[in-house]
Design a protein around this motif. Structure first.
Motif, PDB file in Angstrom:
ATOM      1  N   PHE A   1       3.743   4.638  -2.838  1.00 25.30           N
ATOM      2  CA  PHE A   1       3.965   3.201  -2.893  1.00 25.30           C
ATOM      3  C   PHE A   1       3.335   2.656  -4.166  1.00 25.30           C
ATOM      4  O   PHE A   1       2.213   3.019  -4.529  1.00 25.30           O
TER       5      PHE A   1
ATOM      6  N   GLN B   1      10.643   0.744  -5.541  1.00 23.48           N
ATOM      7  CA  GLN B   1      10.345   0.767  -4.122  1.00 23.48           C
ATOM      8  C   GLN B   1      11.549   1.197  -3.294  1.00 23.48           C
ATOM      9  O   GLN B   1      11.433   2.008  -2.369  1.00 23.48           O
TER      10      GLN B   1
ATOM     11  N   SER C   1       5.035   3.615   3.217  1.00 27.04           N
ATOM     12  CA  SER C   1       5.369   2.369   2.539  1.00 27.04           C
ATOM     13  C   SER C   1       4.491   1.252   3.105  1.00 27.04           C
ATOM     14  O   SER C   1       4.217   1.217   4.302  1.00 27.04           O
TER      15      SER C   1
ATOM     16  N   HIS D   1       5.273  -2.167   2.363  1.00 24.76           N
ATOM     17  CA  HIS D   1       6.041  -3.298   1.846  1.00 24.76           C
ATOM     18  C   HIS D   1       5.836  -4.584   2.641  1.00 24.76           C
ATOM     19  O   HIS D   1       6.137  -5.666   2.153  1.00 24.76           O
TER      20      HIS D   1
END
Length: 342
Positions: free
Chosen positions: A208, A245, A261, A263
């Motif tokens: 990430f 990403q 991840s 996010h």
């Protein structure tokens, strides 16, 4: 049938050579509807479970007597899938809509106390022989089995998941449990997986962006901004440019190993609570097999197929269409796991 991830839109290490030092691998599981058996890795399939070993149960105090019947959930999905296959524009017929309304009704189980043992749902079983990025378990265990409570009623907030991960040596199981206990009702339809066979594929992955060195992360951000500006100037109808990403680093979908991840939230330290060692990603359970953006991770074999049948083959939903990342201790696999929802 195998599943093949398309080549990435560009060679990211050619643009950022420093990423070579952070390159890793992850095994995409590619679950697809099927009829797995106890000898195969699967999602929602039968488990290799010893007949003399108690089935995992949830004993946390929470309401568990009202919800949907698993058999109705599976039937509801079958009716919807058949309707969309037959007529993607019109969908279910009037008769089918009436049946769907009936199947969508909640049911109550009389006499079930808030602390009665509640059978957990067998979500997946993963054999190490099938998955190159699945680490060995405690004492050389080669089989990981994943369970969860079918209700979101755990933790301090009262709206958390409850997972139970079990490692075992498959060769030691001789007599298997033929009829595992099942919950009469569930509190969330997304916790009931459809039986799926797996088509494992190992692919390259990178961390990430927020976990990379600050200077490298800043360069990636600047590069993406430049690509977006160039795409906007070229044409309003042009597809969006590749993003680190979503196209170049971490694939979507169910997978084993690799990088998590972050996010939805900022990266959070995942240190082993028993020994303090930084934990590593063990398993990602995803609500979808590819995102709604460019879809660059969609396998070549699935191109052109109806999205409603393959975008979420397991029918599992985590959070608000998110993903569950499960972490394990790389030094002592028997130490308690941790997880994060993104």
């Amino acid at each position: 049938m195998t599943r093949t991830t398309p080549p990435r839109p560009l060679e990211v290490e050619a643009i950022f050579p420093e990423l070579a030092a952070y390159r890793g691998t992850t095994t995409r599981l590619h679950p697809r509807p099927g009829s797995p058996d106890i000898s195969s890795s699967s999602v929602g399939g039968p488990l290799l479970w010893p007949s003399d070993e108690p089935w995992p149960v949830c004993t946390a105090p929470h309401a568990r007597g009202t919800g949907w019947r698993p058999v109705d959930i599976h039937r509801e999905r079958q009716v919807l899938a058949a309707a969309w296959d037959r007529d993607p524009e019109s969908g279910p017929t009037e008769q089918e809509r009436a049946l769907l309304a009936e199947l969508a009704q909640k049911h109550r189980v009389a006499g079930l106390a808030d602390t009665d043992p509640l059978p957990m749902i067998g979500v997946a079983q993963l054999y190490r022989r099938d998955l190159p990025d699945l680490p060995a378990g405690p004492d050389g265990a080669d089989l990981l089995q994943v369970f969860w409570c079918p209700f979101d009623r755990h933790g301090r907030t009262g709206y958390g998941m409850s997972l139970d991960l079990r490692w075992r040596r498959s060769s030691e199981v001789t007599e298997t449990l033929r009829e595992p206990p099942r919950p009469a009702v569930v509190g969330f339809k997304g916790y009931v997986p459809e039986p799926c066979v797996l088509h494992p594929e190992q692919v390259t992955t990178y961390p990430f962006a927020g976990l990379l060195p600050d200077a490298l992360c800043a360069r990636i951000d600047a590069w993406e901004e430049t690509l977006e500006e160039e795409a906007a100037a070229a044409s309003d109808d042009a597809p969006g440019p590749p993003a680190y990403q979503y196209d170049l680093s971490i694939p979507p979908g169910w997978r084993v190993g690799g990088f998590a991840s972050w996010h939805l939230t900022d990266p959070s330290p995942m240190d082993c609570r028993a020994c303090g060692v930084p934990m590593e990603l063990l398993l990602t359970i995803d609500s979808g097999e590819w995102d709604g953006g460019s879809g660059s991770w969609k396998p070549l074999e699935d191109r052109g197929l109806p999205a409603h049948r393959f975008a979420s083959p397991t029918e599992v939903t985590v959070g608000r269409w998110g993903e569950l990342n499960v972490f394990s201790c790389p030094v002592t696999p028997s130490h308690p796991h941790q997880w994060s929802i993104q």
